[in-house]
Write a protein that holds these residues in place. Structure first.
Motif, PDB file in Angstrom:
ATOM      1  N   GLY A  71       0.728  -1.291  -0.017  1.00 31.96           N
ATOM      2  CA  GLY A  71       0.046  -0.104   0.054  1.00 31.96           C
ATOM      3  C   GLY A  71       0.964   1.387   0.097  1.00 31.96           C
ATOM      4  O   GLY A  71       0.313   2.253  -0.084  1.00 31.96           O
ATOM      5  N   GLN A  72       2.062   1.259   0.217  1.00 26.72           N
ATOM      6  CA  GLN A  72       2.899   2.438   0.001  1.00 26.72           C
ATOM      7  C   GLN A  72       3.036   2.998  -1.395  1.00 26.72           C
ATOM      8  O   GLN A  72       3.204   2.235  -2.260  1.00 26.72           O
ATOM      9  N   THR A  73       2.759   4.262  -1.360  1.00 25.30           N
ATOM     10  CA  THR A  73       2.893   5.014  -2.514  1.00 25.30           C
ATOM     11  C   THR A  73       3.874   5.896  -2.775  1.00 25.30           C
ATOM     12  O   THR A  73       4.339   6.751  -1.811  1.00 25.30           O
ATOM     13  N   THR A  74       4.341   6.156  -4.063  1.00 26.96           N
ATOM     14  CA  THR A  74       5.490   7.067  -4.131  1.00 26.96           C
ATOM     15  C   THR A  74       4.732   8.418  -4.620  1.00 26.96           C
ATOM     16  O   THR A  74       3.648   8.521  -4.943  1.00 26.96           O
ATOM     17  N   ARG A  75       5.761   9.296  -4.375  1.00 25.22           N
ATOM     18  CA  ARG A  75       5.458  10.706  -5.110  1.00 25.22           C
ATOM     19  C   ARG A  75       5.368  10.507  -6.478  1.00 25.22           C
ATOM     20  O   ARG A  75       5.834   9.579  -6.950  1.00 25.22           O
ATOM     21  N   ARG A  76       5.070  11.562  -7.208  1.00 25.77           N
ATOM     22  CA  ARG A  76       4.979  11.585  -8.643  1.00 25.77           C
ATOM     23  C   ARG A  76       6.540  11.550  -8.995  1.00 25.77           C
ATOM     24  O   ARG A  76       7.434  12.340  -8.669  1.00 25.77           O
ATOM     25  N   ILE A  77       6.906  10.577  -9.937  1.00 24.78           N
ATOM     26  CA  ILE A  77       8.147  10.499 -10.371  1.00 24.78           C
ATOM     27  C   ILE A  77       8.189  11.029 -12.060  1.00 24.78           C
ATOM     28  O   ILE A  77       7.537  10.104 -12.641  1.00 24.78           O
ATOM     29  N   GLY A  78       8.683  12.027 -12.221  1.00 30.97           N
ATOM     30  CA  GLY A  78       8.922  12.455 -13.743  1.00 30.97           C
ATOM     31  C   GLY A  78       9.914  11.528 -14.519  1.00 30.97           C
ATOM     32  O   GLY A  78      10.759  10.930 -13.970  1.00 30.97           O
ATOM     33  N   LEU A  79       9.471  11.555 -15.792  1.00 25.87           N
ATOM     34  CA  LEU A  79      10.622  10.932 -16.646  1.00 25.87           C
ATOM     35  C   LEU A  79      11.963  11.952 -16.712  1.00 25.87           C
ATOM     36  O   LEU A  79      11.937  12.964 -16.142  1.00 25.87           O
ATOM     37  N   PRO A  80      13.009  11.150 -17.127  1.00 22.44           N
ATOM     38  CA  PRO A  80      14.112  11.697 -17.060  1.00 22.44           C
ATOM     39  C   PRO A  80      13.887  13.001 -18.070  1.00 22.44           C
ATOM     40  O   PRO A  80      13.230  12.850 -18.971  1.00 22.44           O
TER      41      PRO A  80
END
Length: 87
Positions: free
Chosen positions: A38-47
């Protein structure tokens, strides 16, 4: 705008694409990843070199592919996917 998502190695990956109207490549790709616990990341942008695309569908697919790669890096190479909480 519809949002694409997929499940890869028991992790849910959701394309999180922002639109920036008025520029030739208005779609900024990114993703959010939810682990089985259930742990979610923050938004991770493309390189940065691939961050902006001209087509929404391509931006979503690139975002999912990047998310799959990140999950693989986490599970296979030990790369941190989630921010550690400070004590």
């Amino acid at each position: 705008m519809s949002t694409l998502q997929c499940v890869h190695r028991n992790h849910t990956i959701v394309a999180d694409v922002f639109e920036h109207p008025g520029i030739p490549t208005p779609y900024a790709g990114g993703c959010r990843i939810t682990a089985p616990d259930g742990q979610t990341t923050r938004r991770i942008g493309l390189p940065m070199q691939q961050a902006f695309l001209a087509d929404l569908e391509k931006a979503q697919h690139a975002s999912l592919a990047h998310g799959k790669w990140l999950v693989d890096q986490c599970l296979d190479a030990g790369r941190e996917l989630f921010l550690r909480k400070s004590a």
